[in-house]
Scaffold this active site. Structure first.
Site, PDB file in Angstrom:
ATOM      1  N   LYS A 187     -13.268  -4.570  10.458  1.00  0.00           N
ATOM      2  CA  LYS A 187     -13.830  -3.419   9.675  1.00  0.00           C
ATOM      3  C   LYS A 187     -15.201  -3.464  10.065  1.00  0.00           C
ATOM      4  CE  LYS A 187     -10.911  -4.760   5.769  1.00  0.00           C
ATOM      5  NZ  LYS A 187     -10.572  -5.715   4.630  1.00  0.00           N
ATOM      6  N   VAL A 199     -11.564   0.689   5.637  1.00  0.00           N
ATOM      7  CA  VAL A 199     -12.650  -0.257   5.094  1.00  0.00           C
ATOM      8  C   VAL A 199     -13.288  -0.165   3.774  1.00  0.00           C
ATOM      9  CG1 VAL A 199     -15.107  -0.760   5.708  1.00  0.00           C
ATOM     10  CG2 VAL A 199     -13.568   0.005   7.588  1.00  0.00           C
ATOM     11  N   GLU A 243      -3.429 -10.405   3.922  1.00  0.00           N
ATOM     12  CA  GLU A 243      -2.561  -9.863   5.068  1.00  0.00           C
ATOM     13  C   GLU A 243      -1.323 -10.496   5.112  1.00  0.00           C
ATOM     14  OE1 GLU A 243      -4.103  -7.141   7.310  1.00  0.00           O
ATOM     15  OE2 GLU A 243      -5.023  -7.254   5.340  1.00  0.00           O
ATOM     16  N   VAL A 284       0.991  -1.280  -0.016  1.00  0.00           N
ATOM     17  CA  VAL A 284       0.074   0.024   0.104  1.00  0.00           C
ATOM     18  C   VAL A 284       0.876   1.286  -0.098  1.00  0.00           C
ATOM     19  CG1 VAL A 284      -1.728   1.298   1.411  1.00  0.00           C
ATOM     20  CG2 VAL A 284      -2.230  -1.094   1.109  1.00  0.00           C
ATOM     21  N   GLY A 312     -11.598  -0.443   1.267  1.00  0.00           N
ATOM     22  CA  GLY A 312     -10.561  -0.436  -0.027  1.00  0.00           C
ATOM     23  C   GLY A 312     -11.024   0.829  -0.743  1.00  0.00           C
ATOM     24  N   ASP A 367     -10.171  -9.974   9.876  1.00  0.00           N
ATOM     25  CA  ASP A 367     -10.103  -8.789   9.027  1.00  0.00           C
ATOM     26  C   ASP A 367     -11.407  -8.123   9.094  1.00  0.00           C
ATOM     27  OD1 ASP A 367      -8.359  -7.153   7.308  1.00  0.00           O
ATOM     28  OD2 ASP A 367      -9.904  -7.673   5.998  1.00  0.00           O
ATOM     29  N   LYS A 427      -7.081  -1.141   9.702  1.00  0.00           N
ATOM     30  CA  LYS A 427      -8.153  -1.454  10.407  1.00  0.00           C
ATOM     31  C   LYS A 427      -7.975  -2.227  11.612  1.00  0.00           C
ATOM     32  CE  LYS A 427      -6.648  -4.725   7.478  1.00  0.00           C
ATOM     33  NZ  LYS A 427      -6.709  -4.972   6.077  1.00  0.00           N
ATOM     34  N   GLY A 432      -1.263  -9.212  -3.594  1.00  0.00           N
ATOM     35  CA  GLY A 432      -0.942  -8.324  -2.777  1.00  0.00           C
ATOM     36  C   GLY A 432      -2.202  -7.727  -2.162  1.00  0.00           C
TER      37      GLY A 432
HETATM   38  N1  HSE Z   1      -6.447  -8.283   3.390  1.00  0.00           N
HETATM   39  C1  HSE Z   1      -7.610  -7.305   3.170  1.00  0.00           C
HETATM   40  C2  HSE Z   1      -8.294  -7.751   2.260  1.00  0.00           C
HETATM   41  C3  HSE Z   1      -6.825  -6.004   2.600  1.00  0.00           C
HETATM   42  O1  HSE Z   1      -8.303  -8.947   1.490  1.00  0.00           O
HETATM   43  O2  HSE Z   1      -9.505  -7.178   2.294  1.00  0.00           O
HETATM   44  C4  HSE Z   1      -7.842  -4.994   2.712  1.00  0.00           C
HETATM   45  O3  HSE Z   1      -7.942  -4.533   3.826  1.00  0.00           O
END
Ligand code: HSE
Length: 434
Positions: free
Chosen positions: A227, A155, A212, A38, A157, A223, A128, A209
């Protein structure tokens, strides 16, 4: 679309160049913590968009310092190596206007957030995990110190979930919010639907990418839950760290359920939901759900996220878009950066970037009229792709510019002939009449 149409589109002078950069630019100094997927994307974006940002907002964004673990690593970025430091204490002492955090995790990121906010800096983050754990405390710090805290990129993207909720809730409260909040798991589920194995799909999500550093956070729902806790905080004022969210995760056997769901006309989606119940109680969940395949969640594919906010209206408000990966998240971070650094009335008002021109491209149109073909054919320019005469009237498909079609409609109206017109969208523009 035919090759001829594509050529004509490419030849058309449709796009115009950005206006010249204004001579006097205010500089916004930025400290960037983290230069991975990022952070690296943000550095590239700042470089790519420098002229646009200058023309549109009258500012220049200067990267003053970048905090990384390994200062020697070649990141393939067109910036001076002297910008890198691995000393977080000197990083937080750097005189900057905005600190952008793209490290992830709670420890170093939390320290940097607190130090930046205590110094009255504007703090922008995509983290997050940090906001879900310590968001209330950091928001209080920002209020006390005259700094600011922005976490829109944490939250959804690129899907503007937080700004939608923030803008909305000046007037009303949602009944519920539900969504696909994790790009990696949605990517895996979609790839399994297309025939890949769980392991192949996960490896690809990591390579791209999306995942996480520890992908078990994507798969076990931590994750998504982080969020969702942020969403519930904004929507219902419930402290994210006090929010209880039961989770059911994904594992390699999910491919069996994906196949069963397909046979049943459904798709498996990893949904995060929270909703209000009587007595100001909120219930929440993160779990795989089988949804109809033609439902908007079913049609949300690969790394896209989708969030629906139910306000009790005829339909929910919804936002969707790529929810993981460098460029979408960096774009959301840059939006927050500009919002935090610029007064509202200075945003996007500096210059006109584009000029308005007529669309000279050729499109494919369907025209229908109760009148006979002979009476409408003479008004239409451009090659006929097909025409049908019948007792019910005429239908014609024609390739033409919009202005020629508008001229034809007006010409026919003047002669008292009514014609209905619709343009074929891309994907249907090869259509012909039966
Ligand atoms: N690993 C997270 C996802 C990255 O796949 O949504 C974005 O927050």
């Amino acid at each position: 679309m035919t090759a001829a149409i594509i050529d004509r589109i490419l030849e058309a002078e449709y796009f115009t160049q950005p206006a010249p950069v204004p001579p006097s630019l205010r500089t916004i100094r930025v400290g960037l913590a983290g230069c991975g997927v990022v952070g690296g994307s943000l550095v590239r974006l700042l470089d790519d968009c420098a002229d646009t940002i200058a023309s549109r907002h009258g500012v220049r964004i200067e990267l003053s310092r970048i905090l990384v673990r390994d200062v020697k690593r070649d990141r393939g970025l067109a910036i001076s190596p002297t910008l890198f430091t691995n000393n977080w204490a000197s990083f937080v002492d750097e005189e900057v206007d905005v600190v952008v955090e793209a490290i992830g995790g709670k420890d170093t990121a939390g320290t940097i957030a607190r130090e930046a906010l205590r110094r009255g800096r504007k703090f922008v983050t995509a983290n997050k995990e940090l906001i879900a754990a310590d968001g209330s405390e950091l928001a209080a710090l920002a209020r006390e110190s005259d700094g600011s805290l922005d976490f829109g990129a944490s939250v959804g993207g690129s899907a503007p979930v937080i700004s939608l909720l923030r803008d909305l809730l000046g007037t009303t409260s949602p009944r519920s919010v539900r969504g696909i909040l994790n790009g990696t798991s949605n990517y895996i589920l979609t790839r399994i639907e297309r025939g890949d194995s769980f392991a192949e799909a996960l490896a690809e999500a990591q390579r791209k990418g999306f995942a996480e550093l520890d992908p078990s956070r994507d798969l076990d729902g931590r994750d998504s839950a982080a969020k969702l806790a942020i969403i519930a905080w904004i929507s219902f004022g419930i402290s994210p760290s006090a929010f209880r969210i039961p989770r059911i995760g994904l594992n390699a056997s999910i491919d069996l359920i994906v196949r069963d769901a397909t046979r049943l006309g459904g798709r498996v989606r990893f949904l995060a939901e929270c909703g209000s119940h009587p007595n100001h109680e909120i219930i929440a969940s993160v779990e795989p759900v089988i949804v109809p395949s033609d439902n908007p969640f079913g049609r949300t594919e690969l790394e896209d996220n989708r969030v629906e906010v139910d306000l009790g209206w005829a339909a929910p408000l919804a936002v969707s878009g790529p929810g993981a990966g460098g460029p979408p998240t960096a774009t959301a971070l840059l939006g927050d950066l500009l919002n935090s650094a610029l007064p509202r009335n200075e945003r996007g008002t500096s210059a006109t970037l584009y000029s308005s021109v007529e669309d000279s491209r050729v499109h494919r149109w369907l025209l229908a009229s109760a009148s006979p073909l002979d009476s409408i054919g003479s008004a239409i320019q451009g090659p006929f792709v097909g025409a049908i005469k019948s007792s019910g009237g005429t239908r014609v498909i024609v390739e033409s510019t919009r202005s020629a079609i508008i001229d034809a409609i007006q010409h026919l109206e003047q002669r008292g002939i009514e014609v209905a017109v619709a343009r074929f969208s891309p994907g249907l523009d090869g259509a012909t009449l039966p």
